[in-house]
Design a protein around this motif. Structure first.
Motif, PDB file in Angstrom:
ATOM      1  N   VAL A  85       0.849  -1.195   0.000  1.00 59.01           N
ATOM      2  CA  VAL A  85       0.000   0.000   0.000  1.00 59.01           C
ATOM      3  C   VAL A  85       0.880   1.239   0.000  1.00 59.01           C
ATOM      4  O   VAL A  85       1.746   1.387   0.862  1.00 59.01           O
ATOM      5  N   VAL A  86       0.660   2.138  -0.956  1.00 55.18           N
ATOM      6  CA  VAL A  86       1.441   3.376  -1.012  1.00 55.18           C
ATOM      7  C   VAL A  86       1.150   4.218   0.230  1.00 55.18           C
ATOM      8  O   VAL A  86      -0.005   4.344   0.649  1.00 55.18           O
ATOM      9  N   ILE A  87       2.220   4.746   0.841  1.00 52.99           N
ATOM     10  CA  ILE A  87       2.049   5.553   2.056  1.00 52.99           C
ATOM     11  C   ILE A  87       2.628   6.955   1.926  1.00 52.99           C
ATOM     12  O   ILE A  87       2.384   7.808   2.761  1.00 52.99           O
ATOM     13  N   GLY A  88       3.427   7.199   0.889  1.00 44.90           N
ATOM     14  CA  GLY A  88       4.015   8.522   0.729  1.00 44.90           C
ATOM     15  C   GLY A  88       5.243   8.481  -0.144  1.00 44.90           C
ATOM     16  O   GLY A  88       5.289   7.754  -1.131  1.00 44.90           O
ATOM     17  N   LEU A 105       4.795  10.949   4.993  1.00 45.75           N
ATOM     18  CA  LEU A 105       3.455  10.387   4.829  1.00 45.75           C
ATOM     19  C   LEU A 105       2.636  11.423   4.077  1.00 45.75           C
ATOM     20  O   LEU A 105       2.588  12.591   4.480  1.00 45.75           O
ATOM     21  N   ASP A 106       2.012  11.018   3.000  1.00 46.22           N
ATOM     22  CA  ASP A 106       1.328  11.984   2.150  1.00 46.22           C
ATOM     23  C   ASP A 106       0.092  11.367   1.528  1.00 46.22           C
ATOM     24  O   ASP A 106       0.182  10.545   0.625  1.00 46.22           O
ATOM     25  N   ALA A 107      -1.054  11.784   2.020  1.00 45.67           N
ATOM     26  CA  ALA A 107      -2.318  11.253   1.514  1.00 45.67           C
ATOM     27  C   ALA A 107      -2.538  11.628   0.052  1.00 45.67           C
ATOM     28  O   ALA A 107      -3.207  10.893  -0.676  1.00 45.67           O
ATOM     29  N   ALA A 108      -1.957  12.734  -0.417  1.00 45.95           N
ATOM     30  CA  ALA A 108      -2.140  13.144  -1.803  1.00 45.95           C
ATOM     31  C   ALA A 108      -1.490  12.170  -2.768  1.00 45.95           C
ATOM     32  O   ALA A 108      -1.944  12.003  -3.894  1.00 45.95           O
ATOM     33  N   ILE A 109      -0.422  11.495  -2.347  1.00 42.10           N
ATOM     34  CA  ILE A 109       0.260  10.524  -3.190  1.00 42.10           C
ATOM     35  C   ILE A 109      -0.581   9.249  -3.306  1.00 42.10           C
ATOM     36  O   ILE A 109      -0.568   8.574  -4.296  1.00 42.10           O
ATOM     37  N   ARG A 110      -1.316   8.959  -2.254  1.00 41.33           N
ATOM     38  CA  ARG A 110      -2.118   7.747  -2.234  1.00 41.33           C
ATOM     39  C   ARG A 110      -3.243   7.913  -3.191  1.00 41.33           C
ATOM     40  O   ARG A 110      -3.935   7.199  -3.657  1.00 41.33           O
TER      41      ARG A 110
END
Length: 110
Positions: A85-88, A105-110
């Motif tokens: 799972v991508v986390i950042g 940690l970056d929600a925009a990348i997810r």
């Protein structure tokens, strides 16, 4: 705005396994870093944004800005997308070998 609940920077999650303070944890597709130790099955606070030093796959070299993923089986950050799972992103480059990586940690990348 009557439907606003919270910013979401920190969420209360039910730990699927025991997590030490500063440890990464995945609940479904929600990844966070434990604010304090959390027992399995207990509610705990998890940070969803910020920069953290987290355990990584030692045999990987990271470039700054590379997308990083959580390997929930190994409990390590990796650059391998398959089954993870991508986390950042890597906030800093990391050498091969090295056990710790600096992760944004970056929600925009997810």
């Amino acid at each position: 705005m009557k439907n606003y609940v919270q910013a979401g920077n920190t969420l209360t999650l039910i730990a699927l396994a025991a997590v030490a303070s500063g440890g990464g944890h995945l609940v479904g597709t929600i990844f966070g870093v434990a604010v304090k130790d959390v027992a399995q099955g207990a509610e705990g606070e998890f940070k969803r944004d910020g920069v953290f030093e987290l355990p990584k796959v030692s045999a990987q070299a990271w470039t700054q800005g590379a997308k990083v993923y959580w390997d929930d089986t190994a409990k390590l950050v990796t650059t391998v997308a398959t089954n993870n799972v991508v986390i950042g992103a890597a906030a800093l480059a990391a050498a091969n070998p090295s056990a710790i990586g600096t992760v944004l940690l970056d929600a925009a990348i997810r």
